[in-house]
Scaffold this motif. Structure first.
Motif, PDB file in Angstrom:
ATOM      1  N   GLU A 123     120.507  13.082  17.778  1.00  8.03           N
ATOM      2  CA  GLU A 123     119.997  11.910  17.221  1.00  8.03           C
ATOM      3  C   GLU A 123     118.819  11.898  16.698  1.00  8.03           C
ATOM      4  O   GLU A 123     118.008  12.924  17.241  1.00  8.03           O
ATOM      5  N   THR A 148     118.190   4.837  13.685  1.00 13.94           N
ATOM      6  CA  THR A 148     118.692   5.794  14.485  1.00 13.94           C
ATOM      7  C   THR A 148     120.037   6.421  13.883  1.00 13.94           C
ATOM      8  O   THR A 148     121.068   5.706  13.740  1.00 13.94           O
ATOM      9  N   GLN A 159     128.385  12.957  11.146  1.00 14.38           N
ATOM     10  CA  GLN A 159     127.413  12.269  11.179  1.00 14.38           C
ATOM     11  C   GLN A 159     127.739  10.708  11.015  1.00 14.38           C
ATOM     12  O   GLN A 159     128.789  10.475  10.296  1.00 14.38           O
ATOM     13  N   ARG A 172     125.210  17.023  21.102  1.00 15.58           N
ATOM     14  CA  ARG A 172     124.988  15.882  20.097  1.00 15.58           C
ATOM     15  C   ARG A 172     123.688  15.645  20.051  1.00 15.58           C
ATOM     16  O   ARG A 172     122.813  15.824  20.896  1.00 15.58           O
ATOM     17  N   ASN A 226     115.462   9.656  14.945  1.00 15.79           N
ATOM     18  CA  ASN A 226     115.018   8.397  14.680  1.00 15.79           C
ATOM     19  C   ASN A 226     113.794   8.355  13.699  1.00 15.79           C
ATOM     20  O   ASN A 226     113.083   9.360  13.719  1.00 15.79           O
ATOM     21  N   SER A 283     123.027   9.354  14.020  1.00 15.95           N
ATOM     22  CA  SER A 283     123.691  10.291  15.021  1.00 15.95           C
ATOM     23  C   SER A 283     124.507  11.567  14.682  1.00 15.95           C
ATOM     24  O   SER A 283     125.027  11.240  13.526  1.00 15.95           O
TER      25      SER A 283
END
Lengths: 114, 112
Positions: free
Chosen positions: A75, A20, A6, A73, A77, A22
């Motif tokens: 993300e 954001t 992360q 992957r 937000n 990841s």
């Protein structure tokens, strides 16, 4: 085998901003989920993604959103940050559809909202 | 609704003693029970798990027991060491399902 990764690990944001976060799952894992951890509420489920599709969502406002890419992957937000959004945000991956409840967590992203 | 109750919230033991953490779940369809260890500043680490077709599972100094009838499961740590100090979470879920319900956590202190 590398674990769940992360980024960023730590960040400080101001109220009203957006952030954001990841996550890279364990290699070969296609299911990714996100959790919020706070001292008062414990571990709370945010959402789950599989093959780029959000399959489930927890009880969080629409300011919290996420997505998953074709390489698994993910993300998440958070828009219009509030002080109460300060928390550890944990990403987790699961090895397969049949074992989607076998969760391996990353180290988390510590978000502080000031 | 579904929930998992975990006791105690704090546990302090002397190095070398045993520690036991207990959880009770409400969803009788739950059949997968993992335990996580979270050290300061880190994410929860899966340390052991058990499925409902098994009553007990052991891995070196840690063991889990499951009583499906009573909907109880427990984590046992023997010969505790200072590095066992952490927060431990139990959880319950159904195989094939996404929803994992976590206990509130037990903060274990092992005094040297």
């Amino acid at each position: 085998k590398a674990g769940v990764t992360q980024t960023p690990r730590y960040l400080i944001k101001t109220r009203g901003q957006q952030v954001t976060l990841s996550c890279s799952p364990i290699s070969g894992h296609r299911s990714v989920s996100w959790y919020q951890q706070t001292p008062g509420q414990g571990l709370q489920f945010l959402f789950e993604y599989f093959s780029e599709t959000q399959r489930n969502k927890g009880n969080f406002p629409g300011r919290f959103s996420g997505r998953q890419f074709s390489n698994s992957r993910s993300e998440m937000n958070v828009s219009t940050l509030e002080l109460g959004d300060s928390a550890l945000y944990l990403c987790a991956s699961s090895p397969s559809e049949a074992r989607r409840n076998t969760i391996y967590f990353g180290e988390g992203s510590w978000l502080t909202v000031v | 609704g579904e929930n998992v109750e975990q006791h105690p919230s704090t546990l302090s033991v002397q190095e070398g003693d045993s520690a036991v953490i207990k959880c009770t779940y409400s969803d009788s369809a739950s059949n997968y029970f993992p335990w996580y260890k979270q050290e300061l500043g880190k994410g929860p680490q899966l340390i052991i798990d058990i499925r409902s077709n098994v009553g007990e599972k052991k891995d070196q100094r840690i063991a889990v027991t499951l009583n499906k009838t009573a909907k109880h499961f427990s984590l046992h740590i023997t010969e505790t060491q200072p590095e066992d100090s952490a927060v431990y979470f139990c959880a319950a879920s159904r195989d094939g399902g996404f929803k994992t319900i976590f206990g509130a956590g037990t903060r274990l202190f092992v005094k040297a």
